[in-house]
Design a protein around this motif. Structure first.
Motif, PDB file in Angstrom:
ATOM      1  N   VAL A   1       0.834  -1.204   0.000  1.00 57.74           N
ATOM      2  CA  VAL A   1       0.000   0.000   0.000  1.00 57.74           C
ATOM      3  C   VAL A   1       0.871   1.257   0.000  1.00 57.74           C
ATOM      4  CG1 VAL A   1      -1.685   1.347   1.321  1.00 57.74           C
ATOM      5  CG2 VAL A   1      -1.955  -1.138   1.089  1.00 57.74           C
ATOM      6  N   LEU A   2       1.922   1.260   0.828  1.00 54.58           N
ATOM      7  CA  LEU A   2       2.809   2.420   0.893  1.00 54.58           C
ATOM      8  C   LEU A   2       3.524   2.661  -0.426  1.00 54.58           C
ATOM      9  CD1 LEU A   2       4.381   2.040   4.467  1.00 54.58           C
ATOM     10  CD2 LEU A   2       2.642   3.678   3.711  1.00 54.58           C
ATOM     11  N   LEU A   3       3.961   1.582  -1.080  1.00 51.58           N
ATOM     12  CA  LEU A   3       4.607   1.724  -2.385  1.00 51.58           C
ATOM     13  C   LEU A   3       3.651   2.312  -3.410  1.00 51.58           C
ATOM     14  CD1 LEU A   3       6.715  -1.551  -2.750  1.00 51.58           C
ATOM     15  CD2 LEU A   3       7.600   0.779  -2.693  1.00 51.58           C
ATOM     16  N   LEU A   4       2.419   1.812  -3.424  1.00 44.90           N
ATOM     17  CA  LEU A   4       1.423   2.328  -4.360  1.00 44.90           C
ATOM     18  C   LEU A   4       1.173   3.816  -4.111  1.00 44.90           C
ATOM     19  CD1 LEU A   4      -1.141  -0.626  -4.328  1.00 44.90           C
ATOM     20  CD2 LEU A   4       0.248   0.098  -6.275  1.00 44.90           C
TER      21      LEU A   4
ATOM     22  N   PHE B   1       3.159   5.988  -2.603  1.00 38.48           N
ATOM     23  CA  PHE B   1       4.346   6.801  -2.895  1.00 38.48           C
ATOM     24  C   PHE B   1       4.500   7.060  -4.386  1.00 38.48           C
ATOM     25  CE2 PHE B   1       8.862   6.837  -4.139  1.00 38.48           C
ATOM     26  CZ  PHE B   1       9.255   8.022  -3.521  1.00 38.48           C
ATOM     27  N   PHE B   2       4.432   5.997  -5.181  1.00 39.53           N
ATOM     28  CA  PHE B   2       4.644   6.187  -6.619  1.00 39.53           C
ATOM     29  C   PHE B   2       3.478   6.943  -7.258  1.00 39.53           C
ATOM     30  CE2 PHE B   2       7.472   2.348  -6.130  1.00 39.53           C
ATOM     31  CZ  PHE B   2       8.648   3.037  -6.370  1.00 39.53           C
ATOM     32  N   PHE B   3       2.265   6.774  -6.716  1.00 41.58           N
ATOM     33  CA  PHE B   3       1.136   7.534  -7.231  1.00 41.58           C
ATOM     34  C   PHE B   3       1.318   9.026  -6.929  1.00 41.58           C
ATOM     35  CE2 PHE B   3      -3.128   9.414  -6.530  1.00 41.58           C
ATOM     36  CZ  PHE B   3      -3.587   9.351  -7.846  1.00 41.58           C
ATOM     37  N   ALA B   4       1.825   9.306  -5.728  1.00 43.32           N
ATOM     38  CA  ALA B   4       2.075  10.707  -5.368  1.00 43.32           C
ATOM     39  C   ALA B   4       3.153  11.323  -6.249  1.00 43.32           C
ATOM     40  CB  ALA B   4       2.479  10.792  -3.890  1.00 43.32           C
ATOM     41  N   MET B   5       4.147  10.523  -6.619  1.00 41.68           N
ATOM     42  CA  MET B   5       5.235  11.029  -7.438  1.00 41.68           C
ATOM     43  C   MET B   5       4.828  11.196  -8.903  1.00 41.68           C
ATOM     44  SD  MET B   5       7.718  11.538  -5.333  1.00 41.68           S
ATOM     45  CE  MET B   5       9.109  11.763  -6.438  1.00 41.68           C
ATOM     46  N   ARG B   6       4.003  10.280  -9.410  1.00 38.45           N
ATOM     47  CA  ARG B   6       3.561  10.339 -10.815  1.00 38.45           C
ATOM     48  C   ARG B   6       2.056  10.055 -10.901  1.00 38.45           C
ATOM     49  NH1 ARG B   6       7.837  12.292 -11.275  1.00 38.45           N
ATOM     50  NH2 ARG B   6       9.508  11.836 -12.774  1.00 38.45           N
ATOM     51  N   PRO B   7       1.230  10.976 -10.393  1.00 38.84           N
ATOM     52  CA  PRO B   7      -0.221  10.734 -10.357  1.00 38.84           C
ATOM     53  C   PRO B   7      -0.853  10.588 -11.737  1.00 38.84           C
ATOM     54  CG  PRO B   7       0.289  13.016  -9.824  1.00 38.84           C
ATOM     55  CD  PRO B   7       1.593  12.290  -9.851  1.00 38.84           C
ATOM     56  N   ASP B   8      -0.249  11.181 -12.746  1.00 33.68           N
ATOM     57  CA  ASP B   8      -0.822  11.117 -14.088  1.00 33.68           C
ATOM     58  C   ASP B   8      -0.457   9.837 -14.831  1.00 33.68           C
ATOM     59  OD1 ASP B   8       1.831  11.888 -14.041  1.00 33.68           O
ATOM     60  OD2 ASP B   8       1.703  12.961 -15.957  1.00 33.68           O
ATOM     61  N   THR B   9       0.503   9.086 -14.301  1.00 30.52           N
ATOM     62  CA  THR B   9       1.025   7.925 -15.037  1.00 30.52           C
ATOM     63  C   THR B   9       0.877   6.609 -14.290  1.00 30.52           C
ATOM     64  OG1 THR B   9       2.683   9.360 -16.062  1.00 30.52           O
ATOM     65  CG2 THR B   9       3.072   6.981 -16.195  1.00 30.52           C
ATOM     66  N   PHE B  10       1.227   6.607 -13.015  1.00 32.02           N
ATOM     67  CA  PHE B  10       1.464   5.348 -12.324  1.00 32.02           C
ATOM     68  C   PHE B  10       0.243   4.429 -12.281  1.00 32.02           C
ATOM     69  CE2 PHE B  10       1.790   2.801  -8.381  1.00 32.02           C
ATOM     70  CZ  PHE B  10       2.854   2.009  -8.776  1.00 32.02           C
ATOM     71  N   LEU B  11      -0.916   4.934 -11.904  1.00 36.49           N
ATOM     72  CA  LEU B  11      -2.099   4.084 -11.780  1.00 36.49           C
ATOM     73  C   LEU B  11      -3.015   4.168 -13.003  1.00 36.49           C
ATOM     74  CD1 LEU B  11      -3.101   4.380  -8.006  1.00 36.49           C
ATOM     75  CD2 LEU B  11      -1.868   2.554  -9.180  1.00 36.49           C
TER      76      LEU B  11
ATOM     77  N   GLY C   1       3.803 -10.585  -2.547  1.00 36.02           N
ATOM     78  CA  GLY C   1       5.234 -10.337  -2.681  1.00 36.02           C
ATOM     79  C   GLY C   1       5.623 -10.043  -4.121  1.00 36.02           C
ATOM     80  N   VAL C   2       5.049 -10.776  -5.052  1.00 31.41           N
ATOM     81  CA  VAL C   2       5.294 -10.532  -6.475  1.00 31.41           C
ATOM     82  C   VAL C   2       4.831  -9.126  -6.859  1.00 31.41           C
ATOM     83  CG1 VAL C   2       4.564 -11.176  -8.812  1.00 31.41           C
ATOM     84  CG2 VAL C   2       5.230 -12.948  -7.175  1.00 31.41           C
ATOM     85  N   ALA C   3       3.668  -8.735  -6.326  1.00 32.74           N
ATOM     86  CA  ALA C   3       3.145  -7.397  -6.619  1.00 32.74           C
ATOM     87  C   ALA C   3       4.081  -6.309  -6.098  1.00 32.74           C
ATOM     88  CB  ALA C   3       1.754  -7.237  -6.003  1.00 32.74           C
ATOM     89  N   ILE C   4       4.644  -6.514  -4.906  1.00 32.60           N
ATOM     90  CA  ILE C   4       5.589  -5.542  -4.349  1.00 32.60           C
ATOM     91  C   ILE C   4       6.797  -5.377  -5.268  1.00 32.60           C
ATOM     92  CG2 ILE C   4       7.275  -5.190  -2.492  1.00 32.60           C
ATOM     93  CD1 ILE C   4       5.223  -6.238  -0.547  1.00 32.60           C
ATOM     94  N   ILE C   5       7.342  -6.504  -5.709  1.00 28.78           N
ATOM     95  CA  ILE C   5       8.516  -6.454  -6.584  1.00 28.78           C
ATOM     96  C   ILE C   5       8.171  -5.770  -7.901  1.00 28.78           C
ATOM     97  CG2 ILE C   5      10.121  -7.883  -7.910  1.00 28.78           C
ATOM     98  CD1 ILE C   5       9.939  -9.927  -5.588  1.00 28.78           C
TER      99      ILE C   5
END
Length: 328
Positions: free
Chosen positions: A34-37, A39-49, A285-289
């Motif tokens: 959840v934290l990874l999702l 963080f990366f969404f906050a960094m690239r909200p227009d792209t990541f999700l 775990g696969v999803a995290i990686i």
């Protein structure tokens, strides 16, 4: 009176801290995802999700999910298999070589699957019947299998497989890549086998306590042999699909999947209170990686830095698993 109240307050704080610690330990893998999702969404909200990127993540981890599922089978029994990545490479190489030699696609695929079964069977015999340690046996097998893959490919990368074969790894259904469906089906089959079948219950029993399982009438040797054989077969499926996805085959193209599969299983062990290997946790775990790799690529992080981060995640996974075992 004040002293008594302070003591009670301190006790409540300590109890609360321990509860929070247990919750974090119990759900550490899910929290990390959840934290990874976030963080990366906050960094690239227009792209990541975006749909396209989520689809890319699923596509990228589909083969790893299959290899990690194979690793989970073995680790449920209490062992591990260092040869899953090499087995996938050899299976893909054998299938590719046969197709380039004008063998029919079904024949080439069956041959690749047979290679996986054979490697798994060898591992099972060495470990279950000759009593070699899983580390030594699968390390030796991995080395030999990589050598065989180099012989099969003549040390080159094979190209030019039929389009119908490549479609297995590059085709789409409802705009979702076919390997994603393959990974889901294989994961569901293995999950059902581990949870609902007699063989699955025996594997869990052996992983919990070998002596108790033996005294309960479980044929421990045959069950371990079957676990390694199945892991070899599933690894071969992953390798064949990887060759189809890349449109090529080489001796070491599945090598990294061994390391990542072990990391995924260790990460997933924190999901259950027992701290045992489980397929649902492995998929998390696969999803995290996958999320980490994709997010770092989007942020433009150097590939060498990504390797360092991957190593740290493996250390964290093993540490969490160890803490979980101690809590047990």
């Amino acid at each position: 009176m004040t002293s008594s109240r302070d003591t009670m307050t301190a006790a409540v704080v300590v109890t609360h801290s321990r509860t929070v610690g247990r919750v974090l330990l119990q759900g550490g893998t899910v929290v990390a995802l959840v934290l990874l999702l976030a963080f990366f969404f906050a960094m690239r909200p227009d792209t990541f999700l975006s749909f396209v990127n989520v689809r890319n993540i699923l596509y990228q981890v589909s083969i790893l999910a299959i290899i990690a599922a194979a690793q989970t089978i073995v680790m449920v029994v209490g062992d591990f298999d260092l040869s899953v990545g090499a087995t996938s490479s050899l299976a893909g190489s054998v299938s590719a070589t046969l197709m380039l030699g004008n063998s029919p696609i079904p024949v080439a695929i069956v041959a690749g699957l047979a290679v996986g079964l054979l490697v798994g069977l060898v591992n099972g015999v060495l470990i279950a019947y000759l009593n070699l340690s899983a580390f030594v046996a699968t390390l030796a097998t991995m080395t030999s299998v990589i050598g065989l893959a180099y012989l099969v490919t003549a040390g080159t990368t094979l190209f030019g497989m039929p389009a119908a074969f490549n479609a297995l790894g590059q085709g789409r259904f409802l705009n979702i890549p076919l390997p994603v469906y393959s990974a889901i089906v294989i994961a569901l089959v293995i999950w059902c086998a581990l949870r609902f079948t007699t063989v699955g219950r025996r594997w869990h029993a052996i992983g919990g306590n070998v002596e108790v399982a033996r005294l309960s009438g479980v044929n421990v040797r045959f069950a371990r042999l079957l676990a390694f054989t199945m892991a070899g077969l599933v690894s071969a499926i992953g390798g064949i699909l990887l060759a189809a996805r890349l449109g090529s085959a080489s001796a070491e193209q599945g090598g990294n999947n061994m390391m990542f599969s072990v990391a995924a299983v260790f990460l997933g062990m924190t999901v259950l209170r027992s701290g045992a290997a489980n397929l649902g946790g492995t998929m998390i775990g696969v999803a995290i990686i996958g999320v980490m790799s994709n997010g770092l690529n989007i942020l433009g992080v150097n590939a060498y830095v990504q390797q360092v981060v991957t190593g740290l995640i493996i250390i964290a996974a093993v540490t969490l698993s160890s803490l979980k075992t101690r809590e047990r």
